[in-house]
Enzyme design. Structure first.
Site, PDB file in Angstrom:
ATOM      1  N   LEU A  37       4.402  96.245 -49.677  1.00 51.39           N
ATOM      2  CA  LEU A  37       4.602  95.321 -50.784  1.00 51.39           C
ATOM      3  C   LEU A  37       5.724  95.830 -51.676  1.00 51.39           C
ATOM      4  O   LEU A  37       5.616  96.915 -52.274  1.00 51.39           O
ATOM      5  CB  LEU A  37       3.312  95.182 -51.605  1.00 51.39           C
ATOM      6  CG  LEU A  37       2.001  94.969 -50.837  1.00 51.39           C
ATOM      7  CD1 LEU A  37       0.850  94.785 -51.804  1.00 51.39           C
ATOM      8  CD2 LEU A  37       2.120  93.807 -49.870  1.00 51.39           C
ATOM      9  N   GLY A  91       4.683 102.413 -50.671  1.00 49.84           N
ATOM     10  CA  GLY A  91       5.063 101.886 -49.374  1.00 49.84           C
ATOM     11  C   GLY A  91       6.083 102.759 -48.680  1.00 49.84           C
ATOM     12  O   GLY A  91       6.033 102.957 -47.454  1.00 49.84           O
ATOM     13  N   TYR A 114       2.367 100.020 -51.741  1.00 44.40           N
ATOM     14  CA  TYR A 114       2.998  99.212 -52.778  1.00 44.40           C
ATOM     15  C   TYR A 114       4.125 100.009 -53.417  1.00 44.40           C
ATOM     16  O   TYR A 114       3.922 101.132 -53.873  1.00 44.40           O
ATOM     17  CB  TYR A 114       1.946  98.817 -53.816  1.00 44.40           C
ATOM     18  CG  TYR A 114       2.414  97.883 -54.918  1.00 44.40           C
ATOM     19  CD1 TYR A 114       3.609  97.189 -54.836  1.00 44.40           C
ATOM     20  CD2 TYR A 114       1.636  97.680 -56.039  1.00 44.40           C
ATOM     21  CE1 TYR A 114       4.020  96.335 -55.846  1.00 44.40           C
ATOM     22  CE2 TYR A 114       2.026  96.819 -57.060  1.00 44.40           C
ATOM     23  CZ  TYR A 114       3.226  96.153 -56.958  1.00 44.40           C
ATOM     24  OH  TYR A 114       3.623  95.307 -57.956  1.00 44.40           O
ATOM     25  N   CYS A 115       5.323  99.415 -53.444  1.00 42.66           N
ATOM     26  CA  CYS A 115       6.490 100.011 -54.115  1.00 42.66           C
ATOM     27  C   CYS A 115       6.766 101.402 -53.520  1.00 42.66           C
ATOM     28  O   CYS A 115       6.894 101.547 -52.314  1.00 42.66           O
ATOM     29  CB  CYS A 115       6.254 100.040 -55.618  1.00 42.66           C
ATOM     30  SG  CYS A 115       7.696 100.522 -56.602  1.00 42.66           S
ATOM     31  N   LEU A 116       6.826 102.448 -54.343  1.00 44.08           N
ATOM     32  CA  LEU A 116       7.104 103.786 -53.824  1.00 44.08           C
ATOM     33  C   LEU A 116       6.015 104.241 -52.863  1.00 44.08           C
ATOM     34  O   LEU A 116       6.274 105.025 -51.947  1.00 44.08           O
ATOM     35  CB  LEU A 116       7.212 104.794 -54.973  1.00 44.08           C
ATOM     36  CG  LEU A 116       8.133 104.458 -56.145  1.00 44.08           C
ATOM     37  CD1 LEU A 116       8.212 105.629 -57.094  1.00 44.08           C
ATOM     38  CD2 LEU A 116       9.515 104.070 -55.658  1.00 44.08           C
TER      39      LEU A 116
END
Length: 593
Positions: A351, A327, A323-325
């Site tokens: 994500l 990812g 998720y975000c960083l």
């Protein structure tokens, strides 16, 4: 003489000077003076580089000064806008001069159609449009400088909008009259509370408690090192899907954004769907963690967690979700694993995660060389970036909603928002260690090393084209941190099959939109190797929107990647392999202030 990447001449190895401790100590002392000065300056400027802004304004002003055609155009547009304003407001209804932008909700109340409020709001909107024309399309201005000048001009205009002042806001005047000023008294009390919290750093304790109301999905911490706790969640089904799922959240946030209340917990929902779920909980770093770098986060975070999941479950492969960083970090780890022939990842789910940062939105305004040098020295002084710095930057990106409209609602209308799951989570911010955050901003946002093949992991370069895994990428329509056009690049940056979902909502609200959410919708694309690559806007325009949450089609996609029959749930930890349960979920690290 050889020239380095930044154009700096490098002396031949044979000409390298002998080690001189006295010279080295002196140079370090001089650098320390600069660092201390810059760090103090950065604190005074709230973490924003005044030099970066000054250079941008100088670039814009100088080129505007030598552009008589642009000056004439602006004068002509000013006259036309004044004429439109006069014509639209002289009849008394205030309609017809200019409509607010779609995302601007400040002047939607019918009270703004009466005079003199119509003239004030319409005049403000026309001025806002004129300043946009003035700060853009000036010949010769660097693109980065143009965007910075336009951004700050918009911030200053938003600060003086007529909606922000009690005597020019008809809604505030009506509320004040109806309540005999009690709204202003309540607002003053809210303001005093916020000022006290800001000065002391002490915030009221949220009523929702971790482990009871939030981050309450049952599980056990089965592994801990100096950087992470790994949580294994207790199964709730008699059988589970054969491959476990490892979640890598961003280190810039507490992991329980994915484990909010029971109705909004992605983790609880996944467990209920028969998945064996593990999740990393990052430590909230302090000064002692200043030298932890990106490679440490890959090894002590992703790879250590993957080792534990593989050992506990005995599964040959694991689904990875970032998720975000998180990812981005997971993608780097996947590329390094592909290079080394490590096939333990079965799929990637990313994500709101980016791998190419050339179109990373307005956050790139704060990642110039001057800005990063200032941040680097601020983090060097403390060993970390304070949690309020990034929260302030994110608020600035949506200041109209997150700063000024909130201040009007709370301080002038006297309406304090009730507690929400996301609100409590967003106030539970984290710090970023000096070395890691500096490396991340420079390698990704400034130099775009990952997309351009210069990123290293494990002492060797990593390449996105080596990741031959099925990928499910999710982007959100109103994302101001990872714009969906930037996330869309995953469809052509990675060589394998990529399913892409564009979902309604913002960076957080779109991701946690659970099944049953009445506002949730998504568009879905399946891109296979050999397919043509559509332009982002063309694809979105041609793809029908589906109502509902993206969670269900993603879970179906995960099941298709498993390719096996359900199995009995694995044990909760493996003491014999060094992964004994240590604490009940949510563990210790998530509680660190």
């Amino acid at each position: 003489m050889k020239t380095g990447r930044r154009g700096v001449a490098e002396a031949p190895l044979s000409a390298a000077p002998q080690h001189d401790p006295e010279k080295q100590a002196a140079e370090e002392a001089f650098r320390t003076i600069d660092r201390l000065f810059h760090a103090r300056m950065g604190r005074a400027a709230l973490g924003l580089s005044p030099l970066a802004l000054g250079l941008a304004w100088a670039d814009w002003a100088a080129h505007l000064a030598i552009s008589p055609g642009k000056q004439a155009e602006l004068a002509w547009k000013f006259a036309r806008k004044w004429q439109r304003l006069t014509a639209a407001t002289s009849g008394g209804d205030g309609a017809g001069a200019i409509a607010p932008l779609k995302q601007d909700r400040r002047f939607l109340d019918p009270a703004w159609q009466a005079q003199p409020f119509a003239a004030w709001s319409q005049g403000f909107l026309l001025a806002q449009q004129w300043w946009h024309n003035a700060t853009t399309d000036v010949p010769g201005v660097e693109r980065r400088h143009e965007r910075l000048v336009e951004f700050y001009a918009r911030q200053w205009l938003d600060m003086v909008a007529p909606s922000n002042f009690p005597l020019t806001n008809p809604q505030v005047l009506a509320r004040t009259q109806a309540e005999s000023g009690q709204n202003l008294i309540r607002g003053a009390g809210f303001w005093l509370e916020d000022m006290a919290s800001s000065l002391t750093g002490q915030h009221p304790a949220p009523q929702r408690k971790l482990g009871r109301d939030l981050a309450a999905t049952p599980g056990q911490v089965v592994y801990r090192n100096r950087l992470i706790e790994l949580i294994q969640y207790s199964p709730t089904t008699a059988q589970v899907h054969p491959l476990p799922l490892l979640i890598v959240p961003a280190w810039i946030m507490k992991y329980y954004i994915l484990d909010l209340s029971e109705q909004e917990s992605l983790i609880r929902w996944l467990v209920g769907q028969g998945f064996t779920v593990f999740c990393i909980s990052w430590k909230n770093p302090g000064p002692e963690d200043r030298d932890l770098g990106f490679e440490d986060y890959r090894k002590l975070g992703v790879m250590a967690a993957l080792d534990a999941v593989s050992a506990i479950t005995g599964a040959a492969q694991v689904h990875g979700l970032g998720y975000c960083l998180g990812g981005t970090l997971l993608t780097v780890a996947a590329a390094a694993m592909a290079r080394e022939g490590d096939r333990r990842l079965a799929s990637l789910s990313l994500l709101a995660a980016q791998v190419d940062f050339t179109e990373a939105g307005e956050l790139t305004l704060f990642t110039s060389e001057a800005q990063l040098a200032l941040l680097d020295d601020m983090m060097w002084l403390d060993g970390y970036l304070d949690k309020t710095a990034m929260a302030g930057t994110f608020s600035l990106l949506k200041s109209q909603d997150l700063i000024w409209s909130r201040m009007v609602r709370e301080y002038l209308l006297g309406e304090r928002d009730g507690e929400t799951d996301l609100g409590d989570w967003s106030r539970d911010a984290t710090r970023m260690p000096w070395r890691m955050h500096s490396e991340y901003l420079r390698r990704m946002f400034l130099d775009n090393d990952l997309a351009e093949g210069r990123m290293e992991a494990g002492g060797a370069p990593v390449f996105l084209q080596d990741i031959d895994l099925p990928v499910f990428a999710v982007a959100t329509e109103a994302d101001h941190i990872a714009p969906w056009h930037s996330v869309f690049k995953l469809t052509w940056a990675l060589p394998g099959e990529v399913s892409f979902a564009l979902v309604s909502g913002g960076h957080n609200t779109g991701i946690v939109a659970a099944p049953g959410n009445p506002r949730a919708s998504f568009r879905l694309m399946q891109h296979r190797p050999g397919d043509h690559h559509p332009a982002a806007e063309d694809w979105a325009a041609a793809t029908p929107r589906q109502t509902g949450s993206w969670w269900a089609p993603w879970a179906d996609w995960l099941v298709r990647q498993d390719g096996g029959a359900p199995i009995a749930p694995p044990p909760m930890g493996r003491a014999d392999l060094g992964y004994a349960p240590l604490d009940p979920a949510p563990g210790r690290y998530v509680r660190q202030e």
